[in-house]
Each structure stands twice: as structure tokens, then as C-alpha cells.
Enzyme design. Structure first.
Site, PDB file in Angstrom:
ATOM      1  N   GLY A 181       0.794  -1.233   0.000  1.00 39.97           N
ATOM      2  CA  GLY A 181       0.000   0.000   0.000  1.00 39.97           C
ATOM      3  C   GLY A 181       0.820   1.273   0.000  1.00 39.97           C
ATOM      4  O   GLY A 181       0.262   2.368   0.148  1.00 39.97           O
ATOM      5  N   LYS A 182       2.135   1.165  -0.180  1.00 41.16           N
ATOM      6  CA  LYS A 182       2.995   2.355  -0.108  1.00 41.16           C
ATOM      7  C   LYS A 182       2.646   3.375  -1.193  1.00 41.16           C
ATOM      8  O   LYS A 182       2.520   4.569  -0.925  1.00 41.16           O
ATOM      9  CB  LYS A 182       4.471   1.959  -0.252  1.00 41.16           C
ATOM     10  CG  LYS A 182       4.974   0.981   0.770  1.00 41.16           C
ATOM     11  CD  LYS A 182       6.469   0.761   0.667  1.00 41.16           C
ATOM     12  CE  LYS A 182       6.923   0.378  -0.722  1.00 41.16           C
ATOM     13  NZ  LYS A 182       6.329  -0.888  -1.192  1.00 41.16           N
ATOM     14  N   GLU A 199      11.066   5.517  -4.322  1.00 36.54           N
ATOM     15  CA  GLU A 199      12.259   4.759  -4.704  1.00 36.54           C
ATOM     16  C   GLU A 199      13.323   5.651  -5.343  1.00 36.54           C
ATOM     17  O   GLU A 199      13.733   5.436  -6.484  1.00 36.54           O
ATOM     18  CB  GLU A 199      11.890   3.617  -5.660  1.00 36.54           C
ATOM     19  CG  GLU A 199      10.990   2.572  -5.063  1.00 36.54           C
ATOM     20  CD  GLU A 199      11.668   1.743  -3.983  1.00 36.54           C
ATOM     21  OE1 GLU A 199      12.891   1.868  -3.805  1.00 36.54           O
ATOM     22  OE2 GLU A 199      10.967   0.977  -3.308  1.00 36.54           O
TER      23      GLU A 199
END
Length: 685
Positions: free
Chosen positions: A505-506, A618
Site C-alpha cells: 500500500g505504499k 524509490e
């Protein structure tokens, strides 16, 4: 013998898997545009957008690929929007096809004009012939046209002085109807020519911009005339490579060997030429030097070369796992799908929908698809950079034993020292290759302990999440819960690391915090007001930096993202300096940048907008150690000196302690304690 030759000719003329895939995607885009243009009121002008995918197909592929896309798109549009949708697709295919073919052959407007006149003549003759046979339809059409002309003439008669003109209109139209075949043919020529020239004028400008973007990392299609596939051992001698339009070599000079049956790791800093080497091993011809192989490269062919790339979602074409494994293989090829899936750790998932796989599972599926071709050379290009630690461990476990289980060579391009250590031999390309020492390699790090959510630093609350939950497909049988009962606060100047496995769920949480997604339950507030009403106040940098760069040049990109005039060079210089880039980079093309430079350019454009906070998805993926340290140093300075609030979503933890003193761990959509060291290092994703 004659039968065999005819069969081969038919096989040579059939659609290849890559052509079929492109035709399917472009047909879907064109059909969607046509349906919107027909269904939505006053949206007919959007149909012009449908010419773009068709134009790209006509420019890059054979005519039969365009025809296949046209048939598929027309059928889809007809089933949803009726005959109007189908005809819109056909019109888009005609305009796009004409423009693409003329562009591909290097011709211009005169060619389009001549071709459109011929097409209009053919259309007019066909319509005249049809009306000559369909008498009742012809009578109905002519009566309708006569009624329209008569009504217009009666309106004109009410205007003083226009009575003679109205009568002349009736008489001339009656005369034209007596020569109706010529009228229909002339109308066909005029209408088709007008539409063709307008479409050429508009579409050629769009395609011109698309063609101006160099597809430097495109894998070359195999040459049907090349010798049988036998790619290893490969001997590279004094090899150089320079991309078209570049002022320096991207690779070399370098010499190296890829032996049969070996596991070779390729390392090096960003920009050292790792991806360029991959392209040459996959068939791209070097600018200078020689590459000697026993036979052909055989890219994608059985017994040839297979490539697995770093973005998992970009290399899966089948909707079912088992279908994707055999996608593109010649008819009649026997593949033990269950055995391959078991080998890569996907046992029992043959019937699963590929859309429900995690990043690590998608990468292992790509490896299975590559192994189905029984390659003699498999190239894995940073395949672990976009997956979490569990997915990374599972992938390395699969790759590590391939050369022992299969008669093949493995070239693994990586930034991670533990991945390089598992290879038989390592070649470091830093400084044009040749060194066997790994320098500036990225180290793996354990998952940091989750901070107590209530213990956030003292300061003014900036982002507040209260009972946030989100469900996709609410009210449908496909409803899926992504987040539940999320509560935390991000203060001014805070640094927060959000960690979790693929599917935790990030990304959904990041989109909600940026205001791009409205939570199903609860609320996300920025300065006490819903963040969804303040889109842009919280900037977000996506995982794939290249997809966020929309302009062709650095200064244009930064100015567009920040919203100022790119002629204001001082603002561009300030934005570049803010992220540690030289001012001279402003005139560089986006595609000439390294991965680290692309991320910094995205960051420069976002920061120049002066956001209240920034979310980085990221940010370290695909960067070598030196690039990671440089980017983190820039972010730490900005947070320390300007009070920038930073939220990082990352699978990589090494070095993030200074930027993000707080850690929040997500597991299955809820906040949870960080996993133990034992559980974080095993299993697949």
C-alpha cells in the site's frame, strides 16, 4: 520443395509477436479515442488524437500491421459505439496510415495531395456505383439534399435583394443533380483531399516531435538473414559505441570475453556503459571494434539470446501467467510451463492473472519466459533494482543456479555487491572496464526499526492522516482494500521513510499524501485542509524518473515543471544548482542524461515550484553508490538548510538514516512493526 517454400513465405509474411503486440496496443488506444469522440457530446474533435497511434504503426511497421490494428480497433469501437465508432477508427487509420507511410518514405505534402486525390477518386467512384444500384437510397439522399437546398433558398428569399440568388441556387442544384455521378465523385475527391491535408498538417507535427526523441535503448529486431543463433562465446575487441548525435562515446574502448556456461557480473558507475554493453551483446553493432561470435545473436529466438529488463511491468504481455511464459514462441514449440514456473518459484500460479503479481513475481515470470526459449545467453539488466528485499533475494536465488541447471551463459548487470559476489567472474566497467575489483558498489542494509508513530518531532503539523483507508473498485465484485486505519502526522521539516513489501500500500499512500487520490475513508490534511484540494502543494517524484520528464531538453523540462519561462536562464541555473548540477547541463537533451542526472532534473523542477513537502518514490533505485550518496547529500542539505519536508518510499535503506530519522512500516495496508531480520531476508515477494 515448392510446398515448403510457399509455407516459409507465408510464415515470413505473418505477423510477428512484436508486431502483434504493438498492433493490439495501438488498436486499443485508437478505439478508446474513437469511442470517446462518438459518445461524449461535442467531443468529435478528439478523434484526431486517434490518428497518432495509427501513424506510429504505419511509420514503424509493415502495412499489414496497420490493417490488423484497424480491423481490431474498428470491431471494438463498433461493439461499443456502433457504426460511428467503427468509421472513426477507419478514418483515423486512413489519415494516420497515409501520414506514417509518407513520412517513412521521406516524401512530403505533394505526395499526400496526389495520394488523397487518388483515394478521393476511388471513394467517389465507389459511392457513385453503390448509389447507381441502390436506387431507393439514392432517391432518399437526393430528396433530403433538395429539401435542405429549398429550405435555405426560402430563407434567403426573405432577405431583400437576395431573391435572384435564391432562385439561382435552386436551378444550379437541379442541374447538378442531373449529373449526379460527377457530383458524387467530385465531392469524394474534395472531402478526402481536404481531410487528408488537414490530417497531414496536424499529425506530421505530432509525429515529428515523437520521432525527434531518440529511442537510444531500443533492442534491435533480429535480422531474418542472420546465421543460426549461437551467441557465445562472444569476443569483444577494442569495442566502442557512440549514440547518434552524441559528441562522445558511451562505451569503450574495451575488450572482454563472455565464455560459454559462465555466470558473469557486469558492474560500474552510472554512465559507465553497462546498458550499452547489454545492447551490443543483444545485437546492436558497435561504432568501432569487433564482436566475434560462433553464429548469430538470435535475440528472442529459441537457442539464442534472451534479455530480462529492470522494469517488471514492461515485459509481461500475457494476461495469464502460463500464457506469458510461451508468448511469442513459434507454433508447435513444446514448453514444460509447470517445470519452469516451479524453477523460478512460481509453482501453482500458472492460472493466475498477471495483473495480481508483485514486482518480484513479475520479474521471476520474465525469467521463466526467457528460459522457455532455452537461450544460450541470458542477459539480466539490473533486474533487482525495482523490487523489494524479499523479491531481490528470490531473484538472486533463481539466477544464481541457472548456469548449473541449463547449458547457457548468464550476464548479470548489477550495482549490488552481494549479487556480484555470486558470479563466477566480475567485470567492472568503471574507467572503460578491465578491472576485476568492485568499487562503489551498493551494499544491502537491514530493514530499519519502525519509529513509534506518536513520537514525531516537535514542530508544526504539516500533513495529518486520520483514519485513512482506501479501497479500489468499491461496490464491485473486484473491490480490493489497499489501506486501513492509517493515522500519523508529518511535521514541518520532518524526514519520514515509508517501508513495506510490494503490494503493502505504499504507492497508494503516497498518492493520497500528494492529493492525487482521495481516500475512501478518513482524511488527509495539509495545513488543516484536504490535500486533494491543494494538488501541487505536495510534490511527488515517481519511481521511473524518465517517465516524469516530458520535454526534450533539461531547461525546457525544469521551466515547464516549475511554471516559469525557460528564457529566464537565471531561474534554470538556480534550480540546477539546488540539486548539485552544473548550469551547462541545461542545454543537454534528456536522453543524454544518466539515471542519477534524470532523478536530479525531476527534483530540480519539483523544488523550483517551492512545494510544502516532497514525496520520493524509490529515489535510489538503479543508482550506483556514488550517485546514491550524491543525491542523498543534496536532499539532506535541503532538509537541513531550507526546512524541506521529505517523505521517502524505498526498498533500499543504506544511508537513509540522515535524511529520514523516522520510519513507518506498512504491511498489508496497515501500520505494523518492522519485520525481524529473519523474516526480512527470506521468501519471495
Amino acid at each position: 520443395m515448392a510446398l515448403t517454400g510457399a509455407h516459409d513465405a507465408r510464415r515470413a509474411g505473418s505477423l510477428r509477436p512484436a508486431e502483434l503486440a504493438h498492433a493490439a496496443v495501438m488498436a486499443a488506444l485508437c478505439a478508446a479515442t474513437a469511442i470517446i469522440a462518438v459518445v461524449v457530446p461535442f467531443a468529435a474533435g478528439l478523434s484526431l488524437l486517434g490518428t497518432v497511434p495509427m501513424g506510429l504503426l504505419a511509420y514503424r511497421y509493415r502495412l499489414r500491421v496497420l490493417l490488423a490494428a484497424t480491423v481490431a480497433g474498428a470491431v471494438i469501437a463498433f461493439l461499443i459505439a456502433g457504426m460511428g465508432g467503427a468509421m472513426t477508427v477507419i478514418n483515423c487509420a486512413y489519415i494516420g496510415g497515409l501520414t506514417g507511410i509518407v513520412k517513412r518514405r521521406g516524401r512530403g505534402t505533394p505526395t499526400v495531395a496526389v495520394a488523397s486525390v487518388v483515394a478521393g477518386l476511388a471513394f467517389g467512384i465507389a459511392m457513385a456505383g453503390a448509389l447507381a444500384v441502390l436506387v431507393r437510397l439514392r432517391t432518399l439522399i437526393f430528396e433530403t439534399m433538395t429539401a435542405n437546398v429549398t429550405g435555405t433558398a426560402r430563407i434567403l428569399e426573405r432577405i431583400p435583394g437576395l431573391e435572384p440568388f435564391a432562385q439561382r441556387m435552386r436551378d444550379d442544384f437541379a442541374t447538378l443533380l442531373s449529373y449526379w455521378p460527377l457530383l458524387i465523385i467530385a465531392s469524394g475527391i474534395a472531402s478526402i483531399t481536404f481531410v487528408s491535408l488537414v490530417g497531414w498538417w496536424a499529425l506530421s507535427r505530432v509525429l515529428g516531435r515523437l520521432f525527434g526523441v531518440p529511442d537510444v535503448h531500443k533492442l534491435d529486431a533480429p535480422d531474418p538473414s542472420e546465421p543460426p543463433a549461437d551467441p557465445v562465446p562472444a569476443r569483444l575487441r577494442d569495442v566502442r559505441f557512440r549514440y547518434p548525435g552524441a559528441d562522445h562515446d558511451a562505451f569503450g574502448p574495451a575488450s572482454l570475453d563472455v565464455e560459454a556456461g559462465e555466470h558473469l557480473a557486469i558492474t560500474g558507475a552510472n554512465g559507465s556503459g553497462k546498458t550499452t554493453l547489454m545492447l551490443m551483446l543483444a545485437g546492436r553493432q558497435p561504432t568501432a571494434g569487433t564482436i566475434d561470435r560462433p553464429g548469430g545473436v538470435g535475440l528472442g529466438r529459441v537457442g539464442g539470446t534472451a534479455v530480462v529488463m529492470q522494469h517488471p511491468e514492461s515485459q509481461v504481455l500475457g494476461t495469464r501467467v502460463a500464457d506469458d511464459v510461451v508468448w511469442g514462441l513459434p507454433a508447435g514449440t513444446h514448453v514444460d510451463v509447470d517445470r519452469l514456473l516451479d524453477e523460478v518459484g512460481l509453482d501453482g500460479l500458472a492460472e493466475r492473472d498477471t495483473g495480481g503479481l508483485s514486482g518480484g513475481e513479475l520479474q521471476r515470470l520474465a525469467v521463466a519466459g526467457a528460459l522457455a526459449r532455452e537461450p544460450k545467453l541470458l542477459i539480466a539488466d539490473e533486474v533487482t533494482s525495482m523490487v523489494d528485499q524479499q523479491g531481490r533475494d528470490a531473484l538472486i536465488s533463481v539466477l544464481g543456479g541457472l548456469t548449473g541447471r541449463h547449458q547457457m551463459s548468464l550476464v548479470h548487470i548489477t550495482h549490488y555487491n552481494d549479487e556480484a559476489d555470486s558470479a563466477d567472474r566480475t567485470v567492472d566497467l568503471t574507467g572503460n572496464g578491465g578491472s576485476a575489483d568492485n568499487v562503489e558498489m551498493v551494499s544491502s542494509a537491514p530493514v530499519p526499526e519502525a519509529s513509534v508513530v506518536a513520537a514525531h518531532p516537535a514542530g508544526t503539523p504539516l500533513l495529518e492522516l486520520r483514519g485513512v483507508g482506501h479501497e479500489y473498485g468499491s461496490g464491485t465484485p473486484w473491490a480490493s482494500t489497499a489501506l486501513r486505519d492509517i493515522d500519523f502526522v508529518v511535521n514541518e521539516g520532518d524526514g519520514l521513510l515509508i517501508h513495506g513489501l510490494n503490494g503493502s500500500g505504499k504507492s497508494t499512500l503516497a498518492w493520497i499524501m500528494a492529493g492525487l487520490q482521495v481516500p475512501t475513508t478518513g482524511e488527509c490534511l495539509l495545513d488543516g485542509a484536504p490535500v486533494s484540494d491543494q494538488v501541487g502543494a505536495v510534490a511527488i517524484s515517481f519511481q521511473a524518473a524518465r517517465l516524469q520528464l516530458m520535454r526534450g531538453r533539461v531547461d525546457l523540462e525544469i521551466a515547464s515543471s516549475a511554471g516559469f519561462d525557460y528564457h529566464d536562464h537565471s531561474q534554470v541555473v538556480r534550480a540546477l544548482a539546488m540539486v548539485g548540477l552544473d548550469a551547462g547541463l541545461g542545454l543537454r537533451r534528456i536522453d543524454q542524461l544518466s539515471g542519477g542526472q534524470m532523478r536530479r532534473v525531476v527534483l530540480a523542477g519539483l523544488l523550483a515550484r517551492k512545494p510544502r513537502a516532497i514525496i520520493l518514490d524509490e529515489p535510489l533505485a538503479g543508482l550506483d553508490a556514488a550517485s546514491q550518496r550524491g543525491l542523498l547529500s543534496v536532499l539532506e542539505d535541503l532538509r537541513r538548510n531550507t526546512g524541506l519536508t521529505v517523505v521517502v518510499i524505498s526498498h533500499d535503506f543504506s544511508g537513509l538514516e540522515g535524511l529520514c530519522p523516522r520510519t513507518l512500516h506498512l504491511e498489508k495496508g496497515v501500520i505494523a512493526p518492522a519485520p525481524s531480520a529473519a523474516s526480512s531476508t527470506g521468501g519471495g515477494s
